[in-house]
Design an enzyme around this catalytic site. Sequence first.
Site, PDB file in Angstrom:
ATOM      1  N   GLU A 325       0.775  -1.310  -0.012  1.00  0.00           N
ATOM      2  CA  GLU A 325       0.069   0.039  -0.086  1.00  0.00           C
ATOM      3  C   GLU A 325       0.983   1.158   0.047  1.00  0.00           C
ATOM      4  O   GLU A 325       0.444   2.194  -0.761  1.00  0.00           O
ATOM      5  CB  GLU A 325      -0.868   0.038   1.010  1.00  0.00           C
ATOM      6  CG  GLU A 325      -1.816  -1.333   1.378  1.00  0.00           C
ATOM      7  CD  GLU A 325      -2.520  -1.680   0.076  1.00  0.00           C
ATOM      8  OE1 GLU A 325      -2.898  -0.833  -0.960  1.00  0.00           O
ATOM      9  OE2 GLU A 325      -2.887  -2.850  -0.183  1.00  0.00           O
ATOM     10  N   TYR A 410      -0.938  -8.382 -11.091  1.00  0.00           N
ATOM     11  CA  TYR A 410      -0.116  -8.146 -10.054  1.00  0.00           C
ATOM     12  C   TYR A 410       1.146  -8.927 -10.571  1.00  0.00           C
ATOM     13  O   TYR A 410       2.274  -8.383 -10.501  1.00  0.00           O
ATOM     14  CB  TYR A 410      -0.751  -8.877  -8.973  1.00  0.00           C
ATOM     15  CG  TYR A 410      -2.065  -7.887  -8.231  1.00  0.00           C
ATOM     16  CD1 TYR A 410      -1.681  -7.153  -7.119  1.00  0.00           C
ATOM     17  CD2 TYR A 410      -3.048  -7.867  -8.776  1.00  0.00           C
ATOM     18  CE1 TYR A 410      -2.623  -6.440  -6.507  1.00  0.00           C
ATOM     19  CE2 TYR A 410      -4.165  -6.976  -8.248  1.00  0.00           C
ATOM     20  CZ  TYR A 410      -4.114  -6.206  -6.993  1.00  0.00           C
ATOM     21  OH  TYR A 410      -5.059  -5.787  -6.313  1.00  0.00           O
TER      22      TYR A 410
END
Length: 633
Positions: A325, A410
């Site tokens: 994050e 990803y």
Amino acid sequence: MYRKPVPALFALIAAAFVVTACSKDEEAVVDNYDPARDYFTFANTDQFVTEHLALDLDVDFEAQELRGFAMLTMRRLDAAASQVTLDTRDLSIASVAVLQSGTSVPAEFHFGEDDATLGTPLVIDLPAATGGSFDLMIEYRTSPASTALQWLPPELTAGGKHPLMFSQSQAVHARSWVPLQDTPAIRITYEATVRTPRSLLAVMSANNNPLTPRTGEYHFDMPQPIPSYLLAIAVGNLYFAPLGEDTGVYTEPELLDASVYEFADTQAMLEQAEAMYGPYDWGRYDLLVLPPSFPYGGMENPRLSFITPSLLAGDRSLVSVIAHELAHSWSGNLVTNATWRDGWLNEGMTSYIESRLMEVIYDVDRVDEERVLSYRELLQDLEDVPEPMQALAPRLDDTSSEDFQGGIHYSKGQLFLEYLEKAFGREAFDVFLTSYFEEFAFGTITTEQFLDYLELNLLSQEGSPVTREQAEQWTYQPGLPDGAPIPRSANLDSAAAMAIAWADDEIELADIPVGDWSPQATIHFINSLPEKLSKEKLGQLDAAWGLSKTSNAEIGRTWFIQVATRRYTDAYTELEAHLNRFGRGRLIAPVYGALASNGEDRELALEMFERARGAYHPITAGWIEAGIKRAAD
Ligand SMILES: [Zn+2]
């Protein structure tokens, strides 16, 4: 986001796009596909762009609604245009006015046709004299059905005494709590006034002040322009504790100590990321640890990442999500994918940086273990996902995109960047990335722009080890190109070998040094067990290692997928407890999927889902439903 939105998220976004124009005879199909266009918005951003948003909202827990005003500061790009179209979903609009030069003129408005994926366009007729720059003042309220907002009753919070509400705007859900141009192509600054019950605290993806007194009225500013999917709000019995000079954590008091322990390395991660990729441009970096129903591992809302409590393993073994994050502060928040089709630029690059940060803060062995686990999941995805959707930048506009699997963005994206790093050397690649962030800071970027920039700075060098064609194989072709790096971990190889040896009765459980293993090694061991394994052996393993009662959410996920796939019914009670304990899609949706597709337990999966769904976020519930349905097809 972290990690791997379950396929149905993007299935939901992507379904129903046929961008072909049919002439009278159906044979002639004209292909108007434009890869740079965002097909997930109604907004006429070629005619008007939003520059600033001001919100004034009451948070009503009883009615489960936000109520108030959104003021959009608009700039006209097209002198002839007379209508502004905004994205909405389940919003009630009371009035619209156009404000300019100190006067307010009411504007006519109407809703266009509903679309299950996109919501409902709000079409505003501008008064005749509307100039090049004006404000739209919209009075509105949200609905309890808002797909972004979850309203938790006290019993679904850690403390059990106060309600809690939070948002999840990515990918197309901001429109369910604010009427706006909901596309990553548009960046806005924002400010907000939020009124809550007096005992509660509101936080946003903005300048939260840890010392804010609890008055029930809170003000926020976000001076850096952000795309709409990064708009975020949460309200609850939240308290703050510092983690470092510029970092801290908000959560319910019951989770505060555990959060401070688990995420103690956040400040070090921030400093390391700045050393590698240039200044952190956002002021403070704080975490918000939410109740279990938060659908993701984390959401990179700027200045305030929203985090699942399932990371609180007590041993800091799952904190790669925090590195992830934080990394989004550069890849995603600073330089943003132009459309969701370019999502690998957000998620692949972030996964790459996450690993780089983890290597420095922890060690390379641990990161290699995580790389191997991701790689294994990628190989599984490549088996499950139809070829056109295996490209990093797939065509996301027609009905075939129902099969779009976000997970590819990803791990295949990360592998592509690791491939480039290996080819050009880490030092040169770091220089490239740092200049990339500088060049495109506070902008949006398409896959094609990335490739052009890559070509200009690396591929066109004399003797470059990689050609543009090779790079495009990654972005436009299915599968993995030749020369793709294959992650290795000696620790995991050894765990896999022991799984086989134990299954073949060559060694005893007592011979396996599981006490010295990382959670990743345990996960790999479980995943490496051969298909044929007796229920007795599964029972022995469970009894010896306490897998059904593990406090590590990722081990639990891995184990219960196996329990469901293998129909190890002795652990079904614990399996259901796992499904009730977590609301994070990654941890539970695949367990439901495995149960529904094992040939016997589809009804049971539906029953368990009905019992648990009240506690799930609407996004998660949607994934699970789609997964169970897919299993039946
Ligand atoms: Zn992410």
